[in-house]
Design a protein around this motif. Structure first.
Motif, PDB file in Angstrom:
ATOM      1  N   LEU A  73       5.806  -4.965 -10.521  1.00  0.00           N
ATOM      2  CA  LEU A  73       4.790  -3.958 -10.130  1.00  0.00           C
ATOM      3  C   LEU A  73       3.632  -3.736 -10.956  1.00  0.00           C
ATOM      4  O   LEU A  73       4.021  -3.389 -12.074  1.00  0.00           O
ATOM      5  CB  LEU A  73       5.199  -2.784  -9.652  1.00  0.00           C
ATOM      6  CG  LEU A  73       5.830  -2.759  -8.398  1.00  0.00           C
ATOM      7  CD1 LEU A  73       6.505  -1.170  -7.810  1.00  0.00           C
ATOM      8  CD2 LEU A  73       4.829  -3.110  -7.075  1.00  0.00           C
ATOM      9  N   GLY A  74       2.444  -4.327 -10.724  1.00  0.00           N
ATOM     10  CA  GLY A  74       1.406  -3.877 -11.532  1.00  0.00           C
ATOM     11  C   GLY A  74       0.433  -2.907 -11.418  1.00  0.00           C
ATOM     12  O   GLY A  74       0.435  -2.125 -10.224  1.00  0.00           O
ATOM     13  N   ILE A  79      -2.911   0.705  -7.433  1.00  0.00           N
ATOM     14  CA  ILE A  79      -4.391   0.927  -6.988  1.00  0.00           C
ATOM     15  C   ILE A  79      -4.658   0.316  -5.531  1.00  0.00           C
ATOM     16  O   ILE A  79      -5.195   1.175  -4.636  1.00  0.00           O
ATOM     17  CB  ILE A  79      -5.374   0.095  -7.760  1.00  0.00           C
ATOM     18  CG1 ILE A  79      -5.435   0.774  -9.380  1.00  0.00           C
ATOM     19  CG2 ILE A  79      -6.756   0.151  -7.401  1.00  0.00           C
ATOM     20  CD1 ILE A  79      -6.393  -0.087 -10.436  1.00  0.00           C
ATOM     21  N   THR A  80      -4.002  -0.798  -5.201  1.00  0.00           N
ATOM     22  CA  THR A  80      -4.394  -1.118  -3.760  1.00  0.00           C
ATOM     23  C   THR A  80      -3.238  -0.877  -2.750  1.00  0.00           C
ATOM     24  O   THR A  80      -3.567  -1.086  -1.674  1.00  0.00           O
ATOM     25  CB  THR A  80      -4.356  -2.607  -3.894  1.00  0.00           C
ATOM     26  OG1 THR A  80      -3.160  -3.400  -4.164  1.00  0.00           O
ATOM     27  CG2 THR A  80      -5.403  -3.166  -4.786  1.00  0.00           C
ATOM     28  N   HIS A 109      -9.679   4.962 -11.471  1.00  0.00           N
ATOM     29  CA  HIS A 109     -10.130   3.584 -10.942  1.00  0.00           C
ATOM     30  C   HIS A 109      -9.973   3.275  -9.537  1.00  0.00           C
ATOM     31  O   HIS A 109     -10.893   2.697  -8.920  1.00  0.00           O
ATOM     32  CB  HIS A 109      -9.579   2.642 -11.862  1.00  0.00           C
ATOM     33  CG  HIS A 109      -9.588   2.820 -13.284  1.00  0.00           C
ATOM     34  ND1 HIS A 109      -8.598   2.694 -14.240  1.00  0.00           N
ATOM     35  CD2 HIS A 109     -10.751   3.302 -14.024  1.00  0.00           C
ATOM     36  CE1 HIS A 109      -9.121   2.812 -15.428  1.00  0.00           C
ATOM     37  NE2 HIS A 109     -10.396   3.330 -15.323  1.00  0.00           N
ATOM     38  N   ALA A 110      -8.839   3.809  -8.967  1.00  0.00           N
ATOM     39  CA  ALA A 110      -8.590   3.466  -7.570  1.00  0.00           C
ATOM     40  C   ALA A 110      -9.446   4.075  -6.844  1.00  0.00           C
ATOM     41  O   ALA A 110     -10.145   3.511  -5.749  1.00  0.00           O
ATOM     42  CB  ALA A 110      -7.253   4.086  -7.220  1.00  0.00           C
ATOM     43  N   TYR A 115     -10.447   2.833  -2.686  1.00  0.00           N
ATOM     44  CA  TYR A 115      -9.124   2.987  -2.398  1.00  0.00           C
ATOM     45  C   TYR A 115      -8.451   4.151  -1.879  1.00  0.00           C
ATOM     46  O   TYR A 115      -7.554   4.285  -1.147  1.00  0.00           O
ATOM     47  CB  TYR A 115      -7.936   2.190  -3.041  1.00  0.00           C
ATOM     48  CG  TYR A 115      -8.161   0.675  -3.346  1.00  0.00           C
ATOM     49  CD1 TYR A 115      -7.820  -0.111  -2.433  1.00  0.00           C
ATOM     50  CD2 TYR A 115      -8.914   0.089  -4.651  1.00  0.00           C
ATOM     51  CE1 TYR A 115      -8.102  -1.378  -2.455  1.00  0.00           C
ATOM     52  CE2 TYR A 115      -8.963  -1.117  -4.665  1.00  0.00           C
ATOM     53  CZ  TYR A 115      -8.639  -2.039  -3.601  1.00  0.00           C
ATOM     54  OH  TYR A 115      -8.855  -3.660  -3.610  1.00  0.00           O
ATOM     55  N   GLY A 116      -9.474   5.366  -2.054  1.00  0.00           N
ATOM     56  CA  GLY A 116      -9.030   6.530  -1.410  1.00  0.00           C
ATOM     57  C   GLY A 116      -9.491   6.525  -0.066  1.00  0.00           C
ATOM     58  O   GLY A 116      -9.297   7.661   0.553  1.00  0.00           O
ATOM     59  N   GLY A 117     -10.291   5.785   0.351  1.00  0.00           N
ATOM     60  CA  GLY A 117     -10.413   5.370   1.741  1.00  0.00           C
ATOM     61  C   GLY A 117     -11.854   6.093   2.237  1.00  0.00           C
ATOM     62  O   GLY A 117     -12.288   6.956   1.446  1.00  0.00           O
TER      63      GLY A 117
END
Length: 286
Positions: A73-74, A79-80, A109-110, A115-117
């Motif tokens: 897992l990276g 994040i994604t 960053h996310a 990516y928080g929508g």
């Protein structure tokens, strides 16, 4: 205030709920190698002020599985995949409430990459920056970062299948792939904005919600200049920048993690709470 341990798929999380009906729901997306328990005091503060708050551990850390078992897992997976999963769970748990988010370091960053929508009423990026290791201004810290991210961390990850970050003074142990990706991005002048697989600039340009970007004068990694490099990509979002000194918080040091400690509860936390409450109250008028 009530705490409940919950599972979001393979992710271990804690729901901090007000005693009365909440006025909003919020997720704290953590920093690398930073356990969810580190955010418990701040989450309790938000819950005591009417905001239901979720804290959690990324997969392969803390309560979300061993780093060795999740060695592949990276950071990109966190994040994604992890950030959207917890965001969706929270929105489903509190339908109809304004949705808010705080992202600390990689959590920020996310959020900066969307990516928080699209359902967020506002988002805070806390000590989040985009810069290579060579951009760390303090020479001693720069050498330490390069040694940890480019030599010691990846080597240990290859041998052990995980990085014993706790022994290295970096926090919780993390999967080997997360360290490799972190170190790889830190070699790039534009951090993940120079990684074609992230499509980061295009994603950041899709964020339209109000953003509060918070930094600290004594943060050796997320300097004000490196935070500006991140927020400069938020071309469609109204961004407010705040930079605090330890004197502003009434403490000797804040650094990369100190904002989440109780020492600044009475000095800095109320300002962030006021900003969140403002975004929450404005949701219906947008």
């Amino acid at each position: 205030m009530r705490n409940n341990e919950v599972r979001v798929g393979r992710i271990g999380a804690t729901l901090h709920e007000p005693d009365d009906e909440p006025a909003a729901a919020l997720v704290i997306h953590p920093a690398t190698a930073t356990p969810s328990r580190f955010y418990a005091n701040f989450a309790a503060y938000l819950a005591d002020n009417g905001i239901a708050t979720v804290t959690y551990d990324y997969r392969g850390t803390g309560r979300s599985g061993s780093p060795r078992a999740n060695r592949s897992l990276g950071m990109r997976d966190w994040i994604t995949e992890d950030v959207p999963a917890v965001t969706a769970w929270t929105a489903a748990r509190f339908p109809g409430l304004p949705q808010l988010a705080i992202g600390h370091s990689v959590g920020g960053h996310a959020l900066a990459l969307g990516y928080g929508g699209p359902g967020l009423s506002g988002l805070v990026i806390l000590a989040s920056h985009a810069a290579s290791a060579r951009a760390v201004p303090d020479p001693a810290e720069r050498r330490r970062v390069r040694l940890l991210l480019h030599v010691v961390g990846p080597a240990l990850g290859s041998v052990l299948g995980y990085v014993p970050a706790r022994r290295l003074g970096l926090g919780e142990d993390i999967p080997a792939a997360a360290m490799r990706q972190w170190g790889g991005w830190a070699k790039l002048d534009g951090y993940f904005f120079d990684d074609p697989a992230m499509d980061a600039a295009a994603r950041a340009a899709t964020v339209t919600q109000p953003v509060l970007a918070v930094g600290f004068t004594d943060d050796k990694w997320a300097t004000p200049a490196s935070i500006d490099r991140l927020t400069s990509h938020l071309t469609a979002a109204p961004v407010e920048r705040r930079t605090y000194s330890p004197a502003d918080g009434g403490v000797d040091a804040i650094g990369h993690h100190g904002f989440l400690r109780r020492g600044v509860r009475d000095t800095l936390w109320p300002e962030l709470l006021t900003w969140l409450q403002k975004q929450s109250s404005m949701t219906d008028s947008r």
